[in-house]
Scaffold this active site. Sequence first.
Site, PDB file in Angstrom:
ATOM      1  N   ARG A  88       0.959  -1.278  -0.001  1.00 57.98           N
ATOM      2  CA  ARG A  88      -0.115   0.157  -0.031  1.00 57.98           C
ATOM      3  C   ARG A  88       0.833   1.277  -0.111  1.00 57.98           C
ATOM      4  NH1 ARG A  88      -3.278  -3.027   3.745  1.00 57.98           N
ATOM      5  NH2 ARG A  88      -4.731  -3.954   2.687  1.00 57.98           N
ATOM      6  N   LYS A 140       2.099  11.001 -11.736  1.00 58.15           N
ATOM      7  CA  LYS A 140       1.185  10.273 -12.186  1.00 58.15           C
ATOM      8  C   LYS A 140       1.913   8.947 -12.705  1.00 58.15           C
ATOM      9  CE  LYS A 140      -1.957  13.238 -14.941  1.00 58.15           C
ATOM     10  NZ  LYS A 140      -2.607  13.634 -16.425  1.00 58.15           N
ATOM     11  N   GLU A 187       7.362  17.080 -25.566  1.00 59.77           N
ATOM     12  CA  GLU A 187       6.758  17.561 -24.583  1.00 59.77           C
ATOM     13  C   GLU A 187       7.142  19.081 -24.139  1.00 59.77           C
ATOM     14  OE1 GLU A 187       4.151  16.089 -23.460  1.00 59.77           O
ATOM     15  OE2 GLU A 187       4.376  13.936 -23.250  1.00 59.77           O
ATOM     16  N   LYS A 228       5.491  22.735 -15.203  1.00 59.38           N
ATOM     17  CA  LYS A 228       4.794  21.764 -14.601  1.00 59.38           C
ATOM     18  C   LYS A 228       4.536  21.497 -13.060  1.00 59.38           C
ATOM     19  CE  LYS A 228       3.664  16.952 -15.099  1.00 59.38           C
ATOM     20  NZ  LYS A 228       4.025  15.438 -15.782  1.00 59.38           N
ATOM     21  N   GLU A 254      -5.796  16.408 -10.920  1.00 58.51           N
ATOM     22  CA  GLU A 254      -6.496  16.516 -12.291  1.00 58.51           C
ATOM     23  C   GLU A 254      -7.810  17.081 -12.210  1.00 58.51           C
ATOM     24  OE1 GLU A 254      -4.391  15.132 -15.834  1.00 58.51           O
ATOM     25  OE2 GLU A 254      -6.327  14.991 -16.850  1.00 58.51           O
ATOM     26  N   ARG A 260      -4.798  20.846 -14.360  1.00 63.65           N
ATOM     27  CA  ARG A 260      -3.629  19.965 -14.849  1.00 63.65           C
ATOM     28  C   ARG A 260      -4.039  19.532 -16.406  1.00 63.65           C
ATOM     29  NH1 ARG A 260      -0.321  15.416 -11.378  1.00 63.65           N
ATOM     30  NH2 ARG A 260       0.908  14.766 -13.201  1.00 63.65           N
ATOM     31  N   ASN A 320      -2.326  17.943 -21.145  1.00 62.59           N
ATOM     32  CA  ASN A 320      -2.650  16.813 -22.061  1.00 62.59           C
ATOM     33  C   ASN A 320      -2.848  17.651 -23.620  1.00 62.59           C
ATOM     34  OD1 ASN A 320      -2.474  14.557 -20.887  1.00 62.59           O
ATOM     35  ND2 ASN A 320      -4.125  15.309 -19.521  1.00 62.59           N
ATOM     36  N   HIS A 350      -2.683  15.326 -26.531  1.00 65.33           N
ATOM     37  CA  HIS A 350      -2.422  13.979 -26.030  1.00 65.33           C
ATOM     38  C   HIS A 350      -3.826  13.136 -26.503  1.00 65.33           C
ATOM     39  CE1 HIS A 350       0.892  15.352 -23.864  1.00 65.33           C
ATOM     40  NE2 HIS A 350       0.928  14.291 -23.174  1.00 65.33           N
ATOM     41  N   HIS A 371      -2.985   9.933 -27.901  1.00 61.71           N
ATOM     42  CA  HIS A 371      -3.050   8.551 -27.315  1.00 61.71           C
ATOM     43  C   HIS A 371      -3.849   7.632 -28.380  1.00 61.71           C
ATOM     44  CE1 HIS A 371      -2.545   9.817 -23.148  1.00 61.71           C
ATOM     45  NE2 HIS A 371      -1.519  10.073 -23.593  1.00 61.71           N
ATOM     46  N   HIS A 427       5.583   7.877 -27.772  1.00 59.31           N
ATOM     47  CA  HIS A 427       4.579   8.700 -27.343  1.00 59.31           C
ATOM     48  C   HIS A 427       4.852   9.882 -27.620  1.00 59.31           C
ATOM     49  CE1 HIS A 427       2.070  10.447 -24.151  1.00 59.31           C
ATOM     50  NE2 HIS A 427       3.058  11.208 -23.682  1.00 59.31           N
TER      51      HIS A 427
HETATM   52  P1  NAD Z   1      10.790   5.104 -22.908  1.00 62.78           P
HETATM   53  O1  NAD Z   1      10.737   5.072 -21.434  1.00 62.78           O
HETATM   54  O2  NAD Z   1      10.276   4.173 -23.654  1.00 62.78           O
HETATM   55  O3  NAD Z   1      12.378   5.506 -23.121  1.00 62.78           O
HETATM   56  C1  NAD Z   1      12.736   5.595 -24.479  1.00 62.78           C
HETATM   57  C2  NAD Z   1      13.887   4.660 -25.101  1.00 62.78           C
HETATM   58  O4  NAD Z   1      14.946   5.357 -24.850  1.00 62.78           O
HETATM   59  C3  NAD Z   1      13.698   3.288 -24.364  1.00 62.78           C
HETATM   60  O5  NAD Z   1      14.145   2.437 -25.461  1.00 62.78           O
HETATM   61  C4  NAD Z   1      14.576   3.404 -23.238  1.00 62.78           C
HETATM   62  O6  NAD Z   1      15.494   2.372 -22.945  1.00 62.78           O
HETATM   63  C5  NAD Z   1      15.932   4.186 -24.045  1.00 62.78           C
HETATM   64  N1  NAD Z   1      16.722   5.114 -23.088  1.00 62.78           N
HETATM   65  C6  NAD Z   1      16.183   5.800 -21.896  1.00 62.78           C
HETATM   66  N2  NAD Z   1      17.177   6.545 -21.314  1.00 62.78           N
HETATM   67  C7  NAD Z   1      18.328   6.388 -22.215  1.00 62.78           C
HETATM   68  C8  NAD Z   1      19.564   6.816 -22.485  1.00 62.78           C
HETATM   69  N3  NAD Z   1      19.918   7.865 -21.332  1.00 62.78           N
HETATM   70  N4  NAD Z   1      20.340   6.732 -23.311  1.00 62.78           N
HETATM   71  C9  NAD Z   1      19.926   5.855 -24.403  1.00 62.78           C
HETATM   72  N5  NAD Z   1      18.851   5.109 -24.387  1.00 62.78           N
HETATM   73  C10 NAD Z   1      18.104   5.267 -23.292  1.00 62.78           C
HETATM   74  O7  NAD Z   1      10.114   6.420 -23.309  1.00 62.78           O
HETATM   75  P2  NAD Z   1       9.913   8.002 -22.754  1.00 62.78           P
HETATM   76  O8  NAD Z   1       9.660   8.864 -23.824  1.00 62.78           O
HETATM   77  O9  NAD Z   1      11.085   8.252 -21.690  1.00 62.78           O
HETATM   78  O10 NAD Z   1       8.598   8.033 -21.909  1.00 62.78           O
HETATM   79  C11 NAD Z   1       7.388   7.750 -22.615  1.00 62.78           C
HETATM   80  C12 NAD Z   1       6.425   7.154 -21.570  1.00 62.78           C
HETATM   81  O11 NAD Z   1       6.193   8.105 -20.563  1.00 62.78           O
HETATM   82  C13 NAD Z   1       5.062   6.658 -22.204  1.00 62.78           C
HETATM   83  O12 NAD Z   1       4.614   5.521 -21.794  1.00 62.78           O
HETATM   84  C14 NAD Z   1       4.140   7.738 -21.824  1.00 62.78           C
HETATM   85  O13 NAD Z   1       2.881   7.454 -21.550  1.00 62.78           O
HETATM   86  C15 NAD Z   1       4.850   8.246 -20.192  1.00 62.78           C
HETATM   87  N6  NAD Z   1       4.406   9.628 -19.827  1.00 62.78           N
HETATM   88  C16 NAD Z   1       3.848   9.778 -18.613  1.00 62.78           C
HETATM   89  C17 NAD Z   1       3.761  10.937 -18.100  1.00 62.78           C
HETATM   90  C18 NAD Z   1       3.311  11.145 -16.551  1.00 62.78           C
HETATM   91  O14 NAD Z   1       2.818  12.335 -16.231  1.00 62.78           O
HETATM   92  N7  NAD Z   1       3.468  10.172 -15.725  1.00 62.78           N
HETATM   93  C19 NAD Z   1       3.953  12.135 -19.046  1.00 62.78           C
HETATM   94  C20 NAD Z   1       4.476  11.778 -20.100  1.00 62.78           C
HETATM   95  C21 NAD Z   1       4.921  10.649 -20.737  1.00 62.78           C
HETATM   96  N1  GLY Z   2       1.680  14.482 -18.687  1.00 63.05           N
HETATM   97  C1  GLY Z   2       0.570  14.936 -18.145  1.00 63.05           C
HETATM   98  C2  GLY Z   2       0.408  15.179 -16.663  1.00 63.05           C
HETATM   99  O1  GLY Z   2       1.548  14.966 -15.970  1.00 63.05           O
HETATM  100  O2  GLY Z   2      -0.444  15.821 -16.131  1.00 63.05           O
END
Ligand code: NAD
Ligand code: GLY
Length: 369
Positions: free
Chosen positions: A126, A148, A190, A232, A242, A246, A250, A253, A257, A270
């Site tokens: 938890r 998130k 982003e 942010k 949100e 917030r 998006n 998005h 999405h 993404h």
């Molecule tokens: P990812 O985590 O898939 O990373 C992208 C690629 O880069 C992967 O292959 C990873 O292994 C590689 N990588 C990571 N760091 C590296 C480095 N320093 N050197 C070389 N390669 C590296 O993708 P992302 O773009 O980081 O994140 C996308 C995800 O984030 C999506 O799932 C999206 O939904 C999520 N997201 C979440 C929020 C939130 O608020 N929680 C906001 C935006 C996006």
């Molecule tokens: N990436 C959208 C949020 O964090 O709310």
Amino acid sequence: MQVLTPSTSVPIDLGDRSYNILIAPALLGDPATLAGLPSSGAAMIVTNVTVAPLYLQKLRAALADRFKTIHTVTLPDGEEYKNWQTLNLIFDALLVNECDRKTVLFALGGGVVGDMTGFAAASYMRGVPFVQVPTTLLSQVDSSVGGKTGINHPLGKNMIGAFYQPLRVVCDLDTLMTLPARELSAGLAEVIKYGPIADLEFLGWIEVNMDRLLACEVDALAYAVKRSCEIKAWVVAQDERESGLRAILNFGHTFGHAIESGMGYGVWLHGEAVGCGMVMAAQLSCELGLVDASFVRRMRTLIQRAGLPVIGPRLNPEDNAGRYLELMRVDKKAEAGEIRFVLIDGPSRACMRGAPDGLVRSVIDACCA
Ligand code: NAD
Ligand code: GLY
């Protein structure tokens, strides 16, 4: 241009869940990075097969002075693995290693690792503490900040998750130097997003500095990460869960999405889907009379310069717009089946509203291949 001090710290003000986002080169090897974090018991580093060979040893070495035991779980790499099965690998590792509720999780990787580790931290016993160590531009400017966490479902992106804040976010800018060009561009989507929704001056700065960002110049990246995190943090501090404001984060998005899940997770990154989605959302804002056509051109040009796609993929050969609409109805912002879009309705100003299906169809037809 603003000069970055060696250790910039952006606070995120959430009462007793407040924390700092550290932004600088060489943070992973600096003991000061971890000052004030819990220091006894066990830590578990969650990473993936791509990031582990690059940065795992460095983080392990930094943690060695603070934790008696350091466990590691190395996940498969890719958006297509952001699911229950992979999440369960984290729970398996926690249970097999008899981790208690004082165990601190460290998410070392991009947004996929960060979102899943955060969700594991939110739900294991938890709730256990966790630290975000984002290593992609996208995760440093967005996903690691604001709490998130979650996973995808085959029927909808990020549909299962929790709000759960980390203890700290550590953005070591050096990690961005190993990022593939396509991933850097995805992160820029982003970064660009923050301009139209909150800070037109920042949008202008990105336009002027795009070539330096693409060349990975560290002071340009430092300012982009810092300004993005400041915006942010300002939004999240006002609306952590949100209930309103917030949602502006998006922008792009809803269309994005639909592209990600419609193409199959991992086919479009993404950030690529969000970049193209921002062009579509700008076009819809224009069709509704909220902005003029020059704004749409400005966004399209900048997104293209960032190396991102600006023409949407076809998701269905017969009824492409219908498929987009179907996918967009499975969105956390939808209310009673009505799709709600984040649109731009003034300088540095976003709003949320619905739009007639016919108009959305015409935007999709105009913006897709
Ligand atoms: P990812 O985590 O898939 O990373 C992208 C690629 O880069 C992967 O292959 C990873 O292994 C590689 N990588 C990571 N760091 C590296 C480095 N320093 N050197 C070389 N390669 C590296 O993708 P992302 O773009 O980081 O994140 C996308 C995800 O984030 C999506 O799932 C999206 O939904 C999520 N997201 C979440 C929020 C939130 O608020 N929680 C906001 C935006 C996006
Ligand atoms: N990436 C959208 C949020 O964090 O709310």
